[in-house]
Design an enzyme around this catalytic site. Structure first.
Site, mmCIF file in Angstrom:
data_model
loop_
_atom_site.group_PDB
_atom_site.id
_atom_site.type_symbol
_atom_site.label_atom_id
_atom_site.label_comp_id
_atom_site.label_asym_id
_atom_site.label_seq_id
_atom_site.Cartn_x
_atom_site.Cartn_y
_atom_site.Cartn_z
ATOM 1 N N GLU A 356 1.884 64.925 30.600
ATOM 2 C CA GLU A 356 2.364 66.021 30.176
ATOM 3 C C GLU A 356 1.587 66.794 29.313
ATOM 4 O O GLU A 356 0.453 66.475 28.979
ATOM 5 C CB GLU A 356 3.724 65.421 28.654
ATOM 6 N N CYS A 357 1.373 67.859 29.429
ATOM 7 C CA CYS A 357 0.499 69.106 28.575
ATOM 8 C C CYS A 357 -1.459 68.780 29.367
ATOM 9 O O CYS A 357 -1.398 69.021 30.833
ATOM 10 C CB CYS A 357 0.434 69.462 27.113
ATOM 11 N N GLY A 358 -1.401 68.067 28.846
ATOM 12 C CA GLY A 358 -2.628 67.966 28.683
ATOM 13 C C GLY A 358 -2.668 67.166 30.347
ATOM 14 O O GLY A 358 -4.133 66.722 31.263
ATOM 15 N N MET A 361 -2.094 68.315 33.899
ATOM 16 C CA MET A 361 -3.473 68.891 34.021
ATOM 17 C C MET A 361 -4.408 68.393 34.851
ATOM 18 O O MET A 361 -4.474 68.323 35.863
ATOM 19 C CB MET A 361 -4.074 69.957 33.035
ATOM 20 N N SER A 460 4.860 67.825 33.645
ATOM 21 C CA SER A 460 4.799 69.235 32.921
ATOM 22 C C SER A 460 4.511 69.735 31.827
ATOM 23 O O SER A 460 3.234 68.096 30.729
ATOM 24 C CB SER A 460 6.886 68.646 32.412
#
Length: 492
Positions: A356-358, A361, A460
């Site tokens: 999630e998020c970082g 990425m 996500s």
């Protein structure tokens, strides 16, 4: 009382024990009139001062923030829990509060934004005030009194009278210019408000925590050193009448009655699975409840560092990459090619992986930083992310699964929060990636952005709180068990 040996013995501390050793748990909410009033520093100061007096402190944070709870944990030695009036139900919040506060001497809850700020201008929903009433904890109001005099009394009066059902323990003035300034403020309050003035805090840059684009610098980087903790305790002890405050705090009713029964763990026919959790300076944003819910369903949490570990831990059945600042450590993450390759191979083999998020990425092909440099990541997903110098998305999100995923079946809903300065680069066609999230904001309006899944890898930008749907933790652990069974069968 619970004795704490982290601080040296003092005569005052012994007096504190003699006076209050038999009391039940107490609690206080630290709330500001607005964001930036100084409540985080003052909250940490109260925590440090209570700890110095030998008290066991249960720390909490209202809202979806990850960074402040990390600093709370450094100061108190206890895990700080998030309470949230939108992501989590009232029942979940009060149960989580009671469970975490059980056995402590005092619960200290740091608020979010201004005391009454919530979802909209019509109700208290999502506000610190709402959480104070749900938990039955009185409020200390923090007022930034810089460049203020008698007008500060009007401000305090307004906050006190706005909601008669809210209980105030007192007001603390921050950024006091001098003892005379504080005396002037006390005079202005006299006879006009019910809450007492507990003291005034002068400006002290030595205890300020640096900030960056996502908020304060994390505990992992800033460190919140022992010297900073000492200065925080000194700041409160030197300027706040803690004895008077303690006497004003009521014993919290109903803690024992509210305490929930433990979440059932795995049965004998449900083997423990090993889930690797990325934990280092790049990945440090986790709701502790998420990890606890995974463990309660039968997961052994195995921490590792994508920055520095040469390889993944042995015999993993799943991986969890939380948020953080991978863009700040992108060169070091990219240099660890062995671990990147192992994550990509695990994804291709069908291992359940959640980012999630970082963490999302990191599961992508590459990160483009704001200087125009590209850093190769794991490549589990075929698209890249690009950093920007302005906020790309912020706010609460409700996720509806549009396909079966490692967090549950299609139609399931979860809640979380989104806050990022990067965006996806366009995804190549025909790469086998499913879009599996439908997103809406807290008002139910559709939002752009989708969750993506390839094999059993799900990612996500949304930070989900599993407490919004505890079954999600069970679904992820079950997916790990299936993978483990498949792996064991293939190696026979």
């Amino acid at each position: 009382m619970h004795r704490n040996d982290a601080y040296p013995e003092t005569k005052f501390r012994r007096t504190w024990f003699l006076a209050f050793k038999e009391v039940a748990i107490k609690g206080v909410v630290i709330a500001g009139t607005r964001s930036g009033s100084g409540k985080t520093t003052i909250t940490m100061g109260f925590m440090a001062a209570f700890r110095r007096r030998g008290l066991t402190v249960a720390p909490f944070k209202v809202g979806p923030d990850f960074i402040d709870p990390g600093h709370h944990t450094r100061v108190t030695g206890a895990i700080s829990r998030n309470l949230d009036g939108w992501m989590l139900s009232r029942v979940y919040n009060t149960a989580a509060f009671a469970r975490a506060a059980d056995g402590a001497d005092i619960a200290v809850i740091e608020g979010v934004m201004g005391l009454y700020d919530g979802y909209d201008g019509r109700s208290e929903a999502g506000s610190t005030a709402q959480m104070a009433k749900w938990t039955g904890v009185p409020v200390i109001l923090i007022v930034d009194a810089k460049s203020m005099a008698r007008s500060a009394a009007a401000l305090v009066h307004g906050f006190e009278s706005f909601d008669p059902e809210l209980d105030f323990a007192g007001v603390v003035f921050n950024n006091i210019g001098s003892p005379r300034h504080l005396a002037y403020l006390r005079e202005a309050l006299d006879g006009r408000v019910k809450m007492p003035c507990l003291g005034g805090i002068p400006r002290d840059d030595a205890v300020a925590i640096p900030e960056r684009h996502l908020g304060l610098v994390t505990r992992e980087e800033h460190g919140t050193s022992s010297e900073t903790v000492r200065r925080l305790a000194d700041l409160i002890e030197g300027h706040i009448d803690l004895d008077a405050l303690w006497r004003r705090l009521p014993d919290l009713p109903g803690i024992a009655e509210t305490r929930p029964t433990p979440i059932p763990g795995p049965t004998a026919d449900m083997p423990i699975v090993r889930i690797g959790v990325a934990v280092d300076k790049a990945f440090c944003f986790y709701y502790q409840d998420n990890l606890d819910l995974l463990a309660a369903r039968g997961a052994e949490i195995v921490p590792f560092s994508p920055i520095s570990d040469p390889a993944l831990p042995d015999a993993l059945d799943g991986l969890y990459f939380g948020g953080g600042y991978p863009e700040l450590f992108a060169d070091r993450l990219a240099e660890n090619r062995t671990l990147c390759r192992q994550v990509r191979e695990a994804s291709a083999a069908g291992m359940p992986i959640y980012g999630e998020c970082g963490g999302f990425m990191y599961l992508g092909r590459e990160i483009h930083d704001m200087e125009g440099r590209s850093h190769l990541m794991t490549g589990c997903f075929p698209f890249a992310t690009r950093m920007y110098d302005r906020l790309r998305s912020l706010g609460y999100r409700e996720v509806t699964l549009t396909a079966d995923t490692v967090l549950g079946q299609a139609g399931a809903t979860l809640r979380g929060h989104e806050f990022h300065y990067s965006d996806l680069e366009p995804s190549p066609e025909g790469d086998g990636v499913q879009t599996v999230y439908g997103l809406s904001d807290r008002l139910g309006r559709p939002r752009s952005g989708e969750g993506f899944q390839i094999q059993r890898t799900l990612g996500s930008y949304v930070h989900l709180h599993f407490g919004s749907r505890p079954e999600a933790a069970g679904a992820f652990v079950d997916a790990c068990r299936i993978y483990r069974h498949e792996r064991n069968r293939s190696t026979r």
